[in-house]
Design an enzyme around this catalytic site. Sequence first.
Site, PDB file in Angstrom:
ATOM      1  N   THR A 110      -0.294   7.082   0.933  1.00 56.80           N
ATOM      2  CA  THR A 110      -0.145   8.314   0.158  1.00 56.80           C
ATOM      3  C   THR A 110      -1.315   8.570  -0.777  1.00 56.80           C
ATOM      4  O   THR A 110      -1.409   9.648  -1.356  1.00 56.80           O
ATOM      5  CB  THR A 110       1.154   8.265  -0.671  1.00 56.80           C
ATOM      6  OG1 THR A 110       1.163   7.066  -1.450  1.00 56.80           O
ATOM      7  CG2 THR A 110       2.369   8.287   0.226  1.00 56.80           C
TER       8      THR A 110
ATOM      9  N   ARG B  70       5.721   3.614 -11.153  1.00 55.71           N
ATOM     10  CA  ARG B  70       5.202   3.965 -12.475  1.00 55.71           C
ATOM     11  C   ARG B  70       6.014   5.015 -13.235  1.00 55.71           C
ATOM     12  O   ARG B  70       6.149   4.904 -14.454  1.00 55.71           O
ATOM     13  CB  ARG B  70       3.729   4.385 -12.344  1.00 55.71           C
ATOM     14  CG  ARG B  70       2.809   3.188 -12.229  1.00 55.71           C
ATOM     15  CD  ARG B  70       1.400   3.576 -11.841  1.00 55.71           C
ATOM     16  NE  ARG B  70       1.322   4.007 -10.452  1.00 55.71           N
ATOM     17  CZ  ARG B  70       0.165   4.143  -9.798  1.00 55.71           C
ATOM     18  NH1 ARG B  70      -0.977   3.907 -10.419  1.00 55.71           N
ATOM     19  NH2 ARG B  70       0.163   4.527  -8.539  1.00 55.71           N
TER      20      ARG B  70
ATOM     21  N   ASP C 134      -2.259  -7.750  11.541  1.00 54.74           N
ATOM     22  CA  ASP C 134      -3.049  -8.863  12.060  1.00 54.74           C
ATOM     23  C   ASP C 134      -2.812  -8.950  13.564  1.00 54.74           C
ATOM     24  O   ASP C 134      -2.177  -8.055  14.146  1.00 54.74           O
ATOM     25  CB  ASP C 134      -2.641 -10.156  11.346  1.00 54.74           C
ATOM     26  CG  ASP C 134      -3.804 -11.129  11.185  1.00 54.74           C
ATOM     27  OD1 ASP C 134      -4.502 -11.382  12.194  1.00 54.74           O
ATOM     28  OD2 ASP C 134      -4.024 -11.626  10.061  1.00 54.74           O
TER      29      ASP C 134
ATOM     30  N   ASP D  61       7.096  -5.535   0.631  1.00 54.94           N
ATOM     31  CA  ASP D  61       6.096  -4.566   1.089  1.00 54.94           C
ATOM     32  C   ASP D  61       4.710  -5.222   1.138  1.00 54.94           C
ATOM     33  O   ASP D  61       3.866  -4.978   0.280  1.00 54.94           O
ATOM     34  CB  ASP D  61       6.095  -3.362   0.145  1.00 54.94           C
ATOM     35  CG  ASP D  61       5.161  -2.254   0.623  1.00 54.94           C
ATOM     36  OD1 ASP D  61       4.893  -2.187   1.834  1.00 54.94           O
ATOM     37  OD2 ASP D  61       4.698  -1.461  -0.228  1.00 54.94           O
TER      38      ASP D  61
ATOM     39  N   LYS E  84      11.411  -3.172  -4.706  1.00 54.91           N
ATOM     40  CA  LYS E  84      10.262  -3.402  -3.821  1.00 54.91           C
ATOM     41  C   LYS E  84       9.337  -4.413  -4.475  1.00 54.91           C
ATOM     42  O   LYS E  84       8.931  -4.253  -5.634  1.00 54.91           O
ATOM     43  CB  LYS E  84       9.494  -2.111  -3.566  1.00 54.91           C
ATOM     44  CG  LYS E  84       8.423  -2.253  -2.481  1.00 54.91           C
ATOM     45  CD  LYS E  84       7.296  -1.256  -2.622  1.00 54.91           C
ATOM     46  CE  LYS E  84       6.285  -1.729  -3.644  1.00 54.91           C
ATOM     47  NZ  LYS E  84       4.994  -1.005  -3.575  1.00 54.91           N
TER      48      LYS E  84
ATOM     49  N   LYS F 291       2.859  -5.084   4.095  1.00 61.57           N
ATOM     50  CA  LYS F 291       2.074  -4.300   5.061  1.00 61.57           C
ATOM     51  C   LYS F 291       1.314  -5.204   6.043  1.00 61.57           C
ATOM     52  O   LYS F 291       0.096  -5.148   6.163  1.00 61.57           O
ATOM     53  CB  LYS F 291       1.102  -3.365   4.338  1.00 61.57           C
ATOM     54  CG  LYS F 291       1.771  -2.378   3.385  1.00 61.57           C
ATOM     55  CD  LYS F 291       0.745  -1.506   2.682  1.00 61.57           C
ATOM     56  CE  LYS F 291       1.398  -0.460   1.793  1.00 61.57           C
ATOM     57  NZ  LYS F 291       2.099  -1.071   0.630  1.00 61.57           N
TER      58      LYS F 291
END
Length: 483
Positions: free
Chosen positions: A150, A231, A94, A89, A62, A91
């Site tokens: 999230t 992470r 618009d 990614d 990603k 997002k």
Amino acid sequence: MGSERRSSSGRGGVTPEAVAGDRAPLDLEAARRRLLLALDLADLEAARTLLQRTAAHLGGIKIGKELFTRCGPEAIAALGAGGRPVFLDLKFHDIPNTVARAVEAAAEHRVRWLSLHTSGGAAMLEAAVRAREALPQERRPLLLGVTVLTSLELVDPEEVVDRALLAESCGLDGAIASPQEVVRLREVCAPGFLLVTPGVRPAGAATHDQTRVATPAAAIRDGADHLVVGRPIHAASDPARAAESIVLEIAGALAERRNPSAVRSAAVVPQASASPDASIAASAVSPVGAGDAIARRLTRMLRESGAFLEGHFVLSSGLHSDRYVQCAQFLQFPHLARRAGIWLAEHLRRYQPEVVVSVALGGLVIGQEVAAALGVRALFAERDDSGALRLRRGFGLRPGERVAIVDDVCTRGGSIAECAELVQAENAAVVVTASIIDRSGGERSFAHPFEALLEIEAKAVRPEACPGCAAGTPAVKPGSRPT
């Protein structure tokens, strides 16, 4: 499984054999395809180094806003070399034309997945789908709709469900949601609709800025298709080992999914508190249409809020029943009332009402929520000292004004019909009548269209034919209307 059976002896790790135990060998290749590594790093060289260390355990990568903003399309070219699947990614959110052009531009880089915010609305999502469909087949990315981030707490699970269903209805290929909503989404979305879950943390790992998290095994068992993990891998002392451990956990969960008797559900409990009445048999409820996802969801919400009651009840019509729906128990939770209001408003929108008149007291809350969702006035009719419905408190209707009459429950329809007569006496026009629940068993008879979210089967009998009365069981009148 040949070379895929890597021994972790001497490293303190686990082996596929240890995870599988006496079961069939784990499908590690299928597990790897599920894992997408989030390369949320500061520079391209760091991302390239991490990818080299972990590539054997990944199904894709990603590339998000940080790396793409720093490095641009070069990041896709360098990290996706050799056909490695890339999830871009960004997002997109618009105006429809801008997003459509952005989809075309992203497709030039041959990315596998592309994210868009569902909060951009249907027109934006549909424009993105049209732009994608106009491309050559080999350049069409899979479009994923972001539901609710999230990192946000106190999220209404039904908002996540609504956004996923919006993405599906607009033609997107999948949705991005936290692991905690996966069970609900699998219930209502089509089997082939992809569910991609960030917020995945191995047991004991730090959650950082994620709040709605779950372990890789729980997310996969509940129905996730791909896990996006960042992470927990790149912050580990040994990223390759961390990635391998997650793959093994995914493989074990996939094996459980293949054996339904072994699946452990991690369904989210709605914010409303469950009550003893939540155990009422599902046979008490008959959704309007077997494929009606909203009816199934409302059924669950009503049951878990304690709104379904069993016993010996006197209805406002004077009839007796062994079941009662105390909608006040459901409507006491504002997030549930708002959701039901939005759903019912969508049923009524095509009638173009200019005002909602609800039947107090039971219909007052849902009438307000329906009116709010429609963006119109909300009035309520209440009973005077004689028991007749009246518009009081300075309420009034204009001649010819289009009215939707809303109540919480329709038993035989008497209150709704009486309210319709009141509206017509004001020279306004009743265009539709509605309730959350229809428990009339088809015995209602209105001169106007009637809409309901849910039909419930419950016998209503005269006192002389009531089994509860015959058994000497005291009858309870749970409604607000005097006997």
